[in-house]
Design a protein around this motif. Structure first.
Motif, mmCIF file in Angstrom:
data_model
loop_
_atom_site.group_PDB
_atom_site.id
_atom_site.type_symbol
_atom_site.label_atom_id
_atom_site.label_comp_id
_atom_site.label_asym_id
_atom_site.label_seq_id
_atom_site.Cartn_x
_atom_site.Cartn_y
_atom_site.Cartn_z
ATOM 1 N N LEU A 103 -37.188 -1.570 17.984
ATOM 2 C CA LEU A 103 -36.393 -1.595 19.082
ATOM 3 C C LEU A 103 -36.296 -2.958 19.769
ATOM 4 O O LEU A 103 -35.247 -3.696 19.868
ATOM 5 C CB LEU A 103 -36.514 -0.276 20.018
ATOM 6 N N MET A 104 -37.494 -3.393 20.141
ATOM 7 C CA MET A 104 -37.541 -4.651 20.887
ATOM 8 C C MET A 104 -37.407 -5.950 20.155
ATOM 9 O O MET A 104 -36.700 -6.868 20.445
ATOM 10 C CB MET A 104 -38.994 -4.647 21.567
ATOM 11 N N ALA A 105 -37.946 -5.775 18.663
ATOM 12 C CA ALA A 105 -37.599 -6.729 17.710
ATOM 13 C C ALA A 105 -36.204 -7.180 17.453
ATOM 14 O O ALA A 105 -35.540 -8.060 17.591
ATOM 15 C CB ALA A 105 -38.464 -6.289 16.424
ATOM 16 N N GLN A 106 -35.537 -5.962 17.324
ATOM 17 C CA GLN A 106 -34.178 -6.043 17.104
ATOM 18 C C GLN A 106 -33.266 -6.656 18.291
ATOM 19 O O GLN A 106 -32.489 -7.263 17.976
ATOM 20 C CB GLN A 106 -33.591 -4.685 16.416
ATOM 21 N N GLY A 151 -36.089 -8.355 12.349
ATOM 22 C CA GLY A 151 -36.061 -7.114 11.760
ATOM 23 C C GLY A 151 -34.584 -6.390 11.579
ATOM 24 O O GLY A 151 -34.763 -5.179 11.546
ATOM 25 N N LEU A 152 -33.763 -7.118 11.673
ATOM 26 C CA LEU A 152 -32.424 -6.428 11.230
ATOM 27 C C LEU A 152 -32.194 -5.883 10.209
ATOM 28 O O LEU A 152 -31.214 -5.005 9.934
ATOM 29 C CB LEU A 152 -31.398 -7.514 11.980
ATOM 30 N N ASN A 153 -32.935 -6.219 9.248
ATOM 31 C CA ASN A 153 -32.853 -5.494 7.697
ATOM 32 C C ASN A 153 -33.520 -4.328 7.624
ATOM 33 O O ASN A 153 -33.585 -3.681 6.661
ATOM 34 C CB ASN A 153 -33.063 -6.536 6.790
ATOM 35 N N MET A 204 -43.502 2.471 3.007
ATOM 36 C CA MET A 204 -44.554 3.282 3.375
ATOM 37 C C MET A 204 -45.663 2.191 4.167
ATOM 38 O O MET A 204 -45.810 1.047 3.412
ATOM 39 C CB MET A 204 -45.151 4.086 2.241
ATOM 40 N N GLY A 205 -46.420 2.789 5.018
ATOM 41 C CA GLY A 205 -47.613 1.982 5.601
ATOM 42 C C GLY A 205 -47.115 0.897 6.625
ATOM 43 O O GLY A 205 -45.951 1.164 7.193
ATOM 44 N N GLU A 206 -48.030 0.231 7.104
ATOM 45 C CA GLU A 206 -47.757 -0.636 8.246
ATOM 46 C C GLU A 206 -46.969 -1.669 7.970
ATOM 47 O O GLU A 206 -46.573 -2.125 6.922
ATOM 48 C CB GLU A 206 -49.333 -1.306 8.786
ATOM 49 N N ALA A 207 -46.157 -2.088 9.158
ATOM 50 C CA ALA A 207 -45.229 -3.530 8.832
ATOM 51 C C ALA A 207 -45.635 -4.628 10.262
ATOM 52 O O ALA A 207 -45.900 -3.889 11.241
ATOM 53 C CB ALA A 207 -43.872 -2.990 8.802
ATOM 54 N N LYS A 208 -45.350 -5.416 10.011
ATOM 55 C CA LYS A 208 -45.397 -6.549 10.996
ATOM 56 C C LYS A 208 -44.077 -7.376 10.788
ATOM 57 O O LYS A 208 -43.618 -7.770 9.797
ATOM 58 C CB LYS A 208 -46.491 -7.547 10.952
ATOM 59 N N ILE A 209 -43.370 -7.645 12.053
ATOM 60 C CA ILE A 209 -42.382 -8.566 12.094
ATOM 61 C C ILE A 209 -42.622 -9.575 12.901
ATOM 62 O O ILE A 209 -43.092 -9.470 14.071
ATOM 63 C CB ILE A 209 -41.036 -7.780 12.612
ATOM 64 N N THR A 210 -42.194 -10.852 12.664
ATOM 65 C CA THR A 210 -42.586 -12.095 13.321
ATOM 66 C C THR A 210 -41.436 -13.269 12.946
ATOM 67 O O THR A 210 -41.205 -13.179 11.858
ATOM 68 C CB THR A 210 -43.951 -12.370 13.159
ATOM 69 N N ASP A 248 -38.593 -11.111 8.354
ATOM 70 C CA ASP A 248 -37.621 -12.337 8.875
ATOM 71 C C ASP A 248 -38.166 -13.564 8.151
ATOM 72 O O ASP A 248 -39.300 -13.896 7.827
ATOM 73 C CB ASP A 248 -37.598 -12.211 9.935
ATOM 74 N N LYS A 249 -36.775 -14.605 8.433
ATOM 75 C CA LYS A 249 -37.167 -15.804 7.934
ATOM 76 C C LYS A 249 -38.089 -17.033 8.696
ATOM 77 O O LYS A 249 -37.767 -18.139 8.364
ATOM 78 C CB LYS A 249 -35.681 -16.452 7.531
ATOM 79 N N GLY A 250 -39.305 -16.384 8.934
ATOM 80 C CA GLY A 250 -40.043 -17.161 9.611
ATOM 81 C C GLY A 250 -41.462 -17.591 8.735
ATOM 82 O O GLY A 250 -41.582 -16.658 7.688
#
Length: 475
Positions: free
Chosen positions: A234-237, A242-244, A395-401, A467-469
Motif C-alpha cells: 500500500l505504501m509502495a504504491q 510496485g504498481l504491477n 509465492m514467497g517473499e518480495a522486496k520492492i525498491t 520496479d525499474k531501479g
C-alpha cells in the motif's frame, strides 16, 4: 525540523522482520541514528504474534514445496535465528526457541515413495535427518503410527529429526531484538529510537531525504525500510512503486486438540495447490495442546482482526483483467476449486469440525470430532502477491525498491524464519547506498557460527525486476 527527528535509517513495522533489521543495523554497522516506528503499542502484535503463525523454524527439510536450492537458502537463514537464540542466557533462549521431534509424513504408497526419494535428495544437506519407518515413527509420535494400540492401516514412512530446534515464538524473538536495541541505545553511544503507537500516514522523497508523516509529527531519514505486511505494498504504491502488483490476502485458521503430538508433523503437499498442506504442531504457548492447520481462506482485508484494513485491501487489489485472469487460472484447476470450497466450509460453525477432523486423521488417525475445537482468535493473514506482468501468483517473499534508499518488504511464510536473512539483505543494500561499514567478523561470529556453521553458504536469490531501479528485486 529538529535533529532529534532526523535519522540515518527509519524502519516502519515492529514485527520480527523489522526488529531483526533494527538489531542488525545497530549491532553490525557504523550507522549511528536509527529509528523504528510501530502503529501498535508494542512489538509483534500482528503476524509475528504467537497466535498468528505455526511457530515453525522452516529449514526446508520437511516442507515438500521447497526445492533443494530453496531449502539450502532457507536453511542458512533459519540457522541465523537458531545461532542468535542459542547464544542467549538459557532463561531467554528457552522462551524463544524450542526443541522437539519433527517429521515429514508420507501416507499411502505414492506419498511414501515420494518421501523416500526426497530423503535421498536432501540427506546430504540435512545430515541429522533420518528416514523413519513405522517403528521409528511410533517411538517419536505414537498417535501417528498407532490406532488403539495397533498399527494404522495405511503404509507410512517419514523423514525427520528426533530432537531439534524447530519451534520458535516469533513474538518473543522480536521482543529480544527490541530489548537488545534498547540496551545498545543506552551503552554504545548510538541513538536507537523505538516509537510505538506511531502510525505512518505517508512517505515522500524530498531532495536526498525521506519525510514520513506520523501522528507524532514529521520524521526524516536518509533511508527507509517498510516491514508492514500487506501495508508495505500500500505504501509502495502510494509512492508509484510496485504498481504491477496486486495483493491477494490469504488467511489461515487453526484447530486445537488435546496433546496429540510431541512435536511437528508435516504432510506431503499437493503439487497442484499453491498453499502449504495441513500439519500438526505441539504449541509452544498453549501448553497441553496440539494445533492443526492452517486452513487457507482468501479474505478482503490486510489484517485478520482489523476491519479498517478492508478498505486498504481494495486499494492494493487494483482489480483489472490481468488480476481476473490470474484468479481464473487458479479457479479452473479442479484441485484448487475443491480446496477453495473446502476451506470456506472450514469456517462454518459446527460443520467445520466434522470436515477438518478428516484432514487431521491423516496425521492422527484416531482423532474424533469431539477432540477438536476451532482456535478462536488464532491465525493471521499472508499477503500473496499477483504479478500482473507475468499473470501469476508470486509465492514467497518480495522486496520492492527504486534503488534510491527505500525498500518495501512483503513477507509471506517463511517470513518469520527468514527475518535475519531478509535483514541481512536490507542491511547490505542500505550500507551500499549510505556508504556505511559492516563489521563482517562480528556478523559471521554471531549469525553464521554457533549451533550450525553456515559460513560459505550463500543465499541464492531468484531475482526479477519489480520496479525499474538498480536494486529492484523479488525473492
Amino acid at each position: 525540523m529538529p535533529a532529534s527527528t532526523h535519522y540515518d535509517v527509519l524502519i516502519v513495522g515492529a514485527g520480527v522482520t523489522g526488529t531483526a533489521l533494527l538489531y542488525e543495523l545497530a549491532k553490525f554497522t557504523d550507522l549511528n541514528r536509527l529509528c523504528l516506528v510501530e502503529k501498535y503499542d508494542s512489538v509483534a502484535k500482528v503476524n509475528s504474534h504467537a497466535h498468528s503463525n505455526s511457530q515453525t523454524i522452516h529449514c526446508g527439510d520437511i516442507e515438500t514445496n521447497y526445492t533443494l536450492d530453496k531449502a539450502r537458502a532457507v536453511k542458512r537463514t533459519a540457522y541465523m535465528v537458531i545461532n542468535y537464540a542459542t547464544k542467549l542466557a538459557p532463561s531467554e533462549r528457552d522462551g524463544i526457541v524450542h526443541t522437539m521431534p519433527k517429521m515429514l509424513l508420507g501416507v499411502g504408497r505414492d506419498e511414501c515413495q515420494l518421501v523416500r526419494q526426497r530423503y535421498e535428495t536432501f540427506k546430504d544437506l540435512f545430515p541429522r535427518m533420518q528416514l523413519l519407518e513405522r517403528e521409528q515413527i511410533a517411538d517419536l509420535e505414537p498417535n501417528v503410527a498407532l490406532t488403539n494400540g495397533s498399527w494404522r492401516n495405511e503404509e507410512i514412512v517419514a523423514t525427520g529429526t528426533p530432537n531439534d530446534y524447530c519451534a520458535v515464538d516469533f513474538q518473543a524473538l522480536a521482543q529480544s531484538f527490541s530489548q537488545a536495541c534498547t540496551r545498545m541505545d543506552r551503552t554504545n553511544g548510538k541513538q536507537i529510537s523505538q516509537l510505538f503507537s506511531t502510525k505512518v500516514d505517508w512517505i515522500r522523497k524530498e531532495n536526498d531525504l525521506y519525510v514520513l508523516s506520523t501522528n507524532r509529527g514529521l520524521l526524516q531519514a536518509r533511508a527507509v525500510v517498510v516491514c508492514a505486511g500487506g501495508h508495505s505494498l500500500l505504501m509502495a504504491q502510494a509512492m508509484g512503486l510496485g504498481l504491477n502488483y496486486s495483493c491477494l490476502p490469504v488467511a489461515g485458521s487453526f484447530y486445537f486438540a488435546p496433546e496429540a503430538l510431541n512435536g511437528k508433523v508435516y504432510t506431503v503437499q499437493n503439487p497442484n495447490l499453491p498453499f502449504a498442506a495441513v500439519h500438526g504442531d505441539h504449541d509452544v504457548k498453549e501448553r497441553g495442546k496440539t494445533r492443526f492447520g492452517p486452513t487457507a481462506l482468501m479474505l478482503p482485508m490486510l489484517e485478520r482482526y482489523d476491519r479498517s484494513s478492508i478498505a486498504e485491501f481494495f486499494k492494493v487489489l487494483r482489480f483489472d483483467r490481468r488480476v481476473a485472469a490470474v484468479l481464473w487460472d487458479q479457479i479452473k484447476v479442479p484441485d484448487i476449486r475443491r480446496y477453495i470450497l473446502r476451506n470456506f466450509l472450514y469456517e462454518v460453525p459446527k460443520l467445520n469440525r466434522h470436515l477438518f477432523a478428516k484432514e487431521i486423521r491423516k496425521i492422527v488417525p484416531s482423532i474424533s470430532v469431539s477432540d477438536i475445537s476451532y482456535a478462536e482468535g488464532f491465525g493471521g493473514i499472508r499477503p500473496q502477491l499477483i504479478d500482473k506482468e507475468t499473470k501469476k501468483l508470486r509465492m514467497g517473499e518480495a522486496k520492492i525498491t527504486d534503488g534510491a534508499g527505500i525498500i518495501f518488504n512483503m513477507t509471506p511464510s517463511p517470513g518469520g524464519t527468514s527475518c535475519l536473512g531478509s535483514g541481512e539483505a536490507d542491511m547490505r543494500a542500505i550500507a551500499r547506498y549510505l556508504g556505511a561499514h559492516i563489521d563482517e567478523d562480528a556478523f559471521e561470529r554471531e549469525m553464521l557460527m554457533g549451533l550450525e556453521d553456515t559460513r560459505g553458504t550463500e543465499t541464492r536469490i531468484a531475482a526479477s525486476t519489480i520496479d525499474k531501479g538498480p536494486m529492484a528485486t523479488a525473492v
